[in-house]
Scaffold this active site. Structure first.
Site, short mmCIF file in Angstrom:
data_model
loop_
_atom_site.label_atom_id
_atom_site.label_comp_id
_atom_site.label_asym_id
_atom_site.label_seq_id
_atom_site.Cartn_x
_atom_site.Cartn_y
_atom_site.Cartn_z
N HIS A 116 0.58 -1.10 0.11
CA HIS A 116 -0.22 -0.18 0.18
C HIS A 116 0.69 1.38 0.20
CE1 HIS A 116 -3.31 -2.21 1.00
NE2 HIS A 116 -3.72 -1.69 0.19
N ARG A 168 -10.63 4.91 -0.30
CA ARG A 168 -9.56 4.06 0.43
C ARG A 168 -9.82 4.16 2.05
NH1 ARG A 168 -6.26 2.39 -3.91
NH2 ARG A 168 -5.92 0.05 -3.75
N ARG A 226 -15.37 2.95 0.52
CA ARG A 226 -14.78 1.61 0.98
C ARG A 226 -15.18 1.70 2.58
NH1 ARG A 226 -10.10 -1.71 -0.68
NH2 ARG A 226 -8.74 -0.98 0.64
N ASN A 280 -5.64 -6.86 -5.80
CA ASN A 280 -3.73 -7.08 -5.37
C ASN A 280 -4.98 -8.14 -4.34
OD1 ASN A 280 -3.87 -3.85 -6.63
ND2 ASN A 280 -4.02 -3.19 -5.23
N ARG A 338 1.26 -10.02 -0.72
CA ARG A 338 1.76 -8.97 -1.39
C ARG A 338 2.48 -8.08 -1.18
NH1 ARG A 338 -3.75 -5.75 -1.04
NH2 ARG A 338 -2.93 -3.13 -1.71
N CYS A 381 -11.05 -2.47 -9.27
CA CYS A 381 -10.35 -1.24 -8.64
C CYS A 381 -8.87 -1.45 -8.40
CB CYS A 381 -11.06 -0.68 -7.42
SG CYS A 381 -11.92 -1.78 -6.44
C1 PEP Z 1 -7.10 -4.43 -4.19
O1 PEP Z 1 -6.93 -5.47 -3.06
O2 PEP Z 1 -7.21 -4.60 -4.87
C2 PEP Z 1 -7.40 -3.23 -3.60
C3 PEP Z 1 -8.34 -2.46 -4.44
O3 PEP Z 1 -7.63 -2.75 -2.53
P1 PEP Z 1 -6.72 -2.54 -1.96
O4 PEP Z 1 -5.61 -2.07 -2.35
O5 PEP Z 1 -6.79 -1.41 -0.57
O6 PEP Z 1 -6.19 -3.61 -0.23
MG MG Z 2 -7.71 -5.18 -1.01
#
Ligand code: PEP
Ligand code: MG
Length: 541
Positions: free
Chosen positions: A188, A295, A332, A454, A465, A502
């Site tokens: 993030h 977010r 969200r 993601n 990730r 997204c």
């Molecule tokens: C995702 O998981 O792709 C997403 C958009 O949420 P975040 O990246 O904030 O976990």
């Molecule tokens: Mg996510």
């Protein structure tokens, strides 16, 4: 000149001095003082000095970054002259016989709490500036001058690693670029750097040495390079690269107001992903069709030890609603947890935080906290075109439970005669393989679905990730992922609902054509990626 190489996470060229990020705030102790008058004098002297520093900064910064950007220093002067603020500090020193540092900390919090929610107050929306003034006074009181002063001017930030909560609080006007020794491109922190449009290179390793502190450097976010004490030729080359990037942006500007339509007439919405109210400006500047993902957990991550109140959240959401007018804003609900830690909600002792207590699981467990957020969102929904989205869904039960809490909150607001959008659409994120498998049922129950590629990638491939060791294997274009996106899109369309993407994959131009052919209704990307994506869509056959 020394050239270091890392991973590029946010494009652009930044030129400036390097300053290492110092983690850990100075501890402010509560100390009893015998001579309160002397302590007040100490505080007043610190204020005078702070005022002189701000004046100086305003003058140099107006020349370097323009008057409009330097205006924040003028605003900070106003705080230093505000009798409410000054008296607040002096009262604590005088009445409780406490040290100036503690009084500044306490009075600042009270000042922000009291004034921030008021519409007319100049403090509203400038809480970070008030905190900045307090930090300046505290620094002067602690007699720290030299190395911290660097932080008052725009600089390039170096760090071992940077937590998303720390990245979220960086001020774009001060942090020209980011370079780190470690970190993952899928974290993030990377997302935030991109959203804030800060040129960044991570994973430089131990070659990024402390001894470079204060040196002139260049961050090349296009190539993942850091030049320490660049020679004249490199400097000139990088300045030209910066100018050429600006020219490219100017060309993209011409696409503002144009449709996202292919040459054969296929259309798709391109919206923005944001995390803080400061990001709204770049959403407007980049002409997004809406905000596809707010977010909201970043508001919690920026809030320190206390949860953001209903009023504080309401003001932020209302700002987004009003700024976007009739365009859709998808909030969200908070997805704290995983790599997104917030001081106000300590989550410890988990072996697998990404698969642990996070997202909707936290919200359902902490119903009061969830209700505060839903009240704030619903109240703000009266001022614009809002939608609510639940994160990290893995079962229908979670969705039903979340909708029940929402129904309760709506009833409370009706009873209190508070206006909100009764028809606010409700959606869920598709971030787990389980959610993909039940996407048909979810689509029946909800108004829209949005694929978070993601998390979906990390859970489908069983690859963390944020783990840089395996980042070479982390492949969001894995055939399994593409099949999943297709399955979800088909299921959603069978129910006549909307599907968006997204996650970061939405901005991958090599995927756009496939997404359009799958009938994806919306792609939501970092604000700076909107116009390049629009350009690409318009060039597709
Ligand atoms: C995702 O998981 O792709 C997403 C958009 O949420 P975040 O990246 O904030 O976990
Ligand atoms: Mg996510």
């Amino acid at each position: 000149m020394i050239t270091l190489t890392g991973k590029k996470i946010s494009e652009g060229i930044a030129i400036g001095r390097l300053a290492f990020y110092k983690r850990g705030k100075r501890e402010i102790r509560r100390i009893y003082v015998e001579d309160a008058k002397k302590e007040i004098l100490r505080f007043q002297k610190a204020c005078e000095k702070a005022s002189l520093e701000l004046q100086e900064l305003y003058e140099t910064m107006s020349k370097e970054i323009g008057e409009a950007n330097a205006a924040m220093f003028e605003m900070q002067q106003m705080v230093l002259e505000d009798s409410e603020f000054l008296n607040g500090v002096m009262r604590i020193i005088m009445e409780q016989k406490l040290n100036a540092e503690y009084a500044v900390k306490e009075a600042t919090n009270r000042f922000i709490e009291k004034y921030a929610p008021r519409d007319a107050s100049y403090v509203r929306g400038h809480e970070a500036d008030v905190k900045d003034v307090a930090a300046r006074i505290l620094r002067i009181l602690a007699r720290i001058r030299k190395e911290k002063m660097l932080m008052d001017e725009p600089f390039i930030m170096a760090a071992r690693d940077l937590y998303p909560s720390e990245a979220a609080q960086l001020e774009q006007s001060k942090v020209l670029g980011i370079v780190t020794m470690y970190g993952s491109i899928n974290s993030h922190t990377a997302t935030i750097a991109r959203t804030k449009e800060i040129p960044s290179v991570i994973g430089i390793g131990e070659a990024l040495k402390k001894q470079y502190e204060g040196k002139m450097v260049i961050v090349d976010g296009f190539e993942g390079k850091l030049y320490i004490e660049p020679d004249q030729t490199t400097l000139a080359k990088m300045q030209e690269k910066k100018r050429s990037a600006l020219r490219k942006i100017e060309t993209l500007e011409r696409l503002k107001g144009k449709e996202n339509v292919t040459q054969s007439g296929q259309k798709i919405d391109v919206c923005a992903n944001i995390g803080t109210k400061e990001d709204i400006e770049s959403v407007l500047r980049n002409d997004a069709n809406g905000i596809g993902l707010f977010r909201s957990e970043f508001i919690y991550m920026e809030s320190g030890l206390r949860f953001p109140t209903e009023e504080q959240q309401f003001q932020i959401y209302k700002l987004a609603a009003e700024a976007m007018g009739t365009k859709r804003v998808v909030i969200r609900t908070t997805d704290i947890g995983g790599d997104k830690s917030a001081d106000c909600l300590e989550i410890t002792g988990e072996n697998n935080p990404a698969m642990g207590y996070r997202g909707i699981r936290v919200s359902l467990d902490k119903e009061e906290m969830f209700k505060v957020q839903l009240r704030a969102i619903l109240r703000a929904s009266a001022f614009g075109n809002f939608a609510i989205m639940f994160p990290m869904i893995s079962s229908m039960e979670e969705v039903i439970a979340a909708k029940n809490v929402l129904a309760k909150v709506k009833q409370e607001l009706r009873d209190e005669k508070i206006l909100f959008d009764e028809a606010v659409p409700i959606g869920v994120m598709i971030e787990t393989p389980a959610a993909v498998m039940i996407s048909g049922e979810l689509a029946r129950e909800m108004d829209f679905l949005s694929i978070g590629t993601n998390d979906l990638t990390q859970f489908t491939l069983a690859m963390d990730r944020t783990n840089r060791r395996i980042s070479g294997y982390y492949n969001p274009k894995h055939p399994a992922l593409i099949k999943m996106i297709r399955i979800v899109a088909n299921n959603v369309h069978l129910e006549g609902k909307r599907i968006s993407i997204c996650g970061d994959l939405a901005a991958d131009l090599s995927m756009t054509e496939q997404f359009i052919n799958m009938g994806i209704d919306e792609l939501s990307v970092a604000p700076s990626q909107i116009l390049p994506l629009r350009k690409h869509i318009r060039e597709l056959k």
